[in-house]
Write a protein that holds these residues in place. Structure first.
Motif, PDB file in Angstrom:
ATOM      1  N   ASP A 131       0.821  -1.207   0.000  1.00 41.70           N
ATOM      2  CA  ASP A 131       0.000   0.000   0.000  1.00 41.70           C
ATOM      3  C   ASP A 131       0.856   1.259   0.000  1.00 41.70           C
ATOM      4  OD1 ASP A 131      -2.161  -1.641  -0.050  1.00 41.70           O
ATOM      5  OD2 ASP A 131      -2.825  -1.248   1.996  1.00 41.70           O
ATOM      6  N   THR A 132       1.987   1.218   0.688  1.00 36.87           N
ATOM      7  CA  THR A 132       2.906   2.360   0.663  1.00 36.87           C
ATOM      8  C   THR A 132       3.450   2.574  -0.743  1.00 36.87           C
ATOM      9  OG1 THR A 132       3.536   2.006   2.979  1.00 36.87           O
ATOM     10  CG2 THR A 132       5.029   3.330   1.631  1.00 36.87           C
ATOM     11  N   ALA A 133       3.808   1.500  -1.419  1.00 38.83           N
ATOM     12  CA  ALA A 133       4.327   1.607  -2.785  1.00 38.83           C
ATOM     13  C   ALA A 133       3.264   2.121  -3.742  1.00 38.83           C
ATOM     14  CB  ALA A 133       4.857   0.250  -3.253  1.00 38.83           C
ATOM     15  N   ILE A 134       2.021   1.705  -3.546  1.00 43.98           N
ATOM     16  CA  ILE A 134       0.914   2.209  -4.378  1.00 43.98           C
ATOM     17  C   ILE A 134       0.785   3.719  -4.214  1.00 43.98           C
ATOM     18  CG2 ILE A 134      -1.610   2.263  -4.568  1.00 43.98           C
ATOM     19  CD1 ILE A 134      -1.553  -0.777  -3.972  1.00 43.98           C
ATOM     20  N   ALA A 184       5.583   1.385 -10.586  1.00 39.56           N
ATOM     21  CA  ALA A 184       5.487   1.546 -12.042  1.00 39.56           C
ATOM     22  C   ALA A 184       4.045   1.704 -12.497  1.00 39.56           C
ATOM     23  CB  ALA A 184       6.136   0.352 -12.741  1.00 39.56           C
ATOM     24  N   PHE A 185       3.159   0.871 -11.983  1.00 40.40           N
ATOM     25  CA  PHE A 185       1.775   0.887 -12.468  1.00 40.40           C
ATOM     26  C   PHE A 185       0.996   2.080 -11.942  1.00 40.40           C
ATOM     27  CE2 PHE A 185       2.894  -3.131 -14.076  1.00 40.40           C
ATOM     28  CZ  PHE A 185       1.976  -3.441 -15.070  1.00 40.40           C
ATOM     29  N   HIS A 206      11.801  -6.844 -14.756  1.00 38.01           N
ATOM     30  CA  HIS A 206      12.589  -7.019 -13.525  1.00 38.01           C
ATOM     31  C   HIS A 206      13.179  -8.415 -13.553  1.00 38.01           C
ATOM     32  CE1 HIS A 206      13.089  -8.037  -9.201  1.00 38.01           C
ATOM     33  NE2 HIS A 206      13.455  -6.783  -9.115  1.00 38.01           N
ATOM     34  N   ASP A 207      14.518  -8.503 -13.630  1.00 40.28           N
ATOM     35  CA  ASP A 207      15.119  -9.835 -13.709  1.00 40.28           C
ATOM     36  C   ASP A 207      16.513  -9.851 -13.098  1.00 40.28           C
ATOM     37  OD1 ASP A 207      16.868  -8.727 -15.648  1.00 40.28           O
ATOM     38  OD2 ASP A 207      15.616  -9.406 -17.305  1.00 40.28           O
ATOM     39  N   ARG A 253      10.462  -6.851  -5.979  1.00 40.13           N
ATOM     40  CA  ARG A 253       9.782  -6.733  -7.277  1.00 40.13           C
ATOM     41  C   ARG A 253       8.378  -6.159  -7.105  1.00 40.13           C
ATOM     42  NH1 ARG A 253       9.212  -8.925 -12.585  1.00 40.13           N
ATOM     43  NH2 ARG A 253       7.001  -8.846 -13.147  1.00 40.13           N
ATOM     44  N   HIS A 254       7.686  -6.592  -6.055  1.00 41.54           N
ATOM     45  CA  HIS A 254       6.313  -6.153  -5.843  1.00 41.54           C
ATOM     46  C   HIS A 254       6.241  -4.631  -5.653  1.00 41.54           C
ATOM     47  CE1 HIS A 254       2.203  -7.214  -5.400  1.00 41.54           C
ATOM     48  NE2 HIS A 254       2.097  -6.783  -4.161  1.00 41.54           N
TER      49      HIS A 254
END
Length: 199
Positions: A70-73, A147-148, A118-119, A140-141
């Motif tokens: 949620d923080t990343a969102i 990004a989105f 992401h790799d 990655r999450h």
């Protein structure tokens, strides 16, 4: 033009308050109740030169997943708002950052099109508990959520690395340096840096 955003998000799983200034000096105050995530966001602010304030809490007695996600969102949403119409930005940024054994390349396009590549993380990285609480899979999450919600294209490639802490931190520092270049003003740019006239 001021490029700032202040957002709140409250759900039954978490409570997030976040403020960002894209034209800051790297100052931060990060309190997510997830110590290693605090460390990563502090590194992002320092190396991207954004000012970032985060106060978050959630059901970490179950898992750190909800609070971190949620923080990343919210961070992604705040970036998108703060960027405005993207006039006179560089748009593209790239960086390759070492941290001892780890080496990570990040490329950012403030494209208006959300996409993540992401790799390169070593086998088993996603299962490792960094600091005893932050699962490697969350790295990655976080990038995916940013990004989105920011509507940017990101390529994060781990080129080398053995220590999970070093790998995760190098990923965030590389992203920070690439992001800094992408959102910086370029006085030679006339309007929006796209042949479409919009990003």
């Amino acid at each position: 033009m001021t490029r700032v955003a202040k957002l709140e998000r409250k759900t039954s799983e978490s409570s997030i308050e976040l403020e960002i200034d894209l034209d800051g000096t790297g100052k931060s105050s990060i309190q997510t109740t997830v110590p290693f995530f605090d460390h990563l966001l502090t590194a992002f602010a320092k190396h991207s030169l954004v000012d970032l304030t985060v106060k978050a809490s959630g059901d970490t007695h179950i898992d750190v997943h909800h609070t971190v996600e949620d923080t990343a969102i919210v961070l992604g949403q705040a970036i998108r708002i703060a960027l405005g119409d993207k006039t006179k930005i560089g748009r593209y940024g790239d960086a390759t950052v070492p941290l001892d054994d780890a080496l990570v390349r990040a490329v950012v396009d403030v494209s208006g099109r959300p996409y993540l590549v992401h790799d390169g993380e070593p086998a088993g990285f996603e299962f490792h508990l960094i600091g005893g609480h932050f699962t490697g899979s969350m790295v990655r999450h976080v990038f995916e959520a940013i990004a989105f919600n920011a509507a940017i294209t990101m390529h994060i490639n781990v080129l080398a690395g053995r220590d999970p802490h070093h790998i995760a931190e190098a990923e965030f520092k590389a992203f920070a340096r690439a992001f800094r270049k992408a959102v910086e003003y370029d006085q030679r740019v006339d309007g929006i840096p796209s042949t479409k006239g919009a990003l």
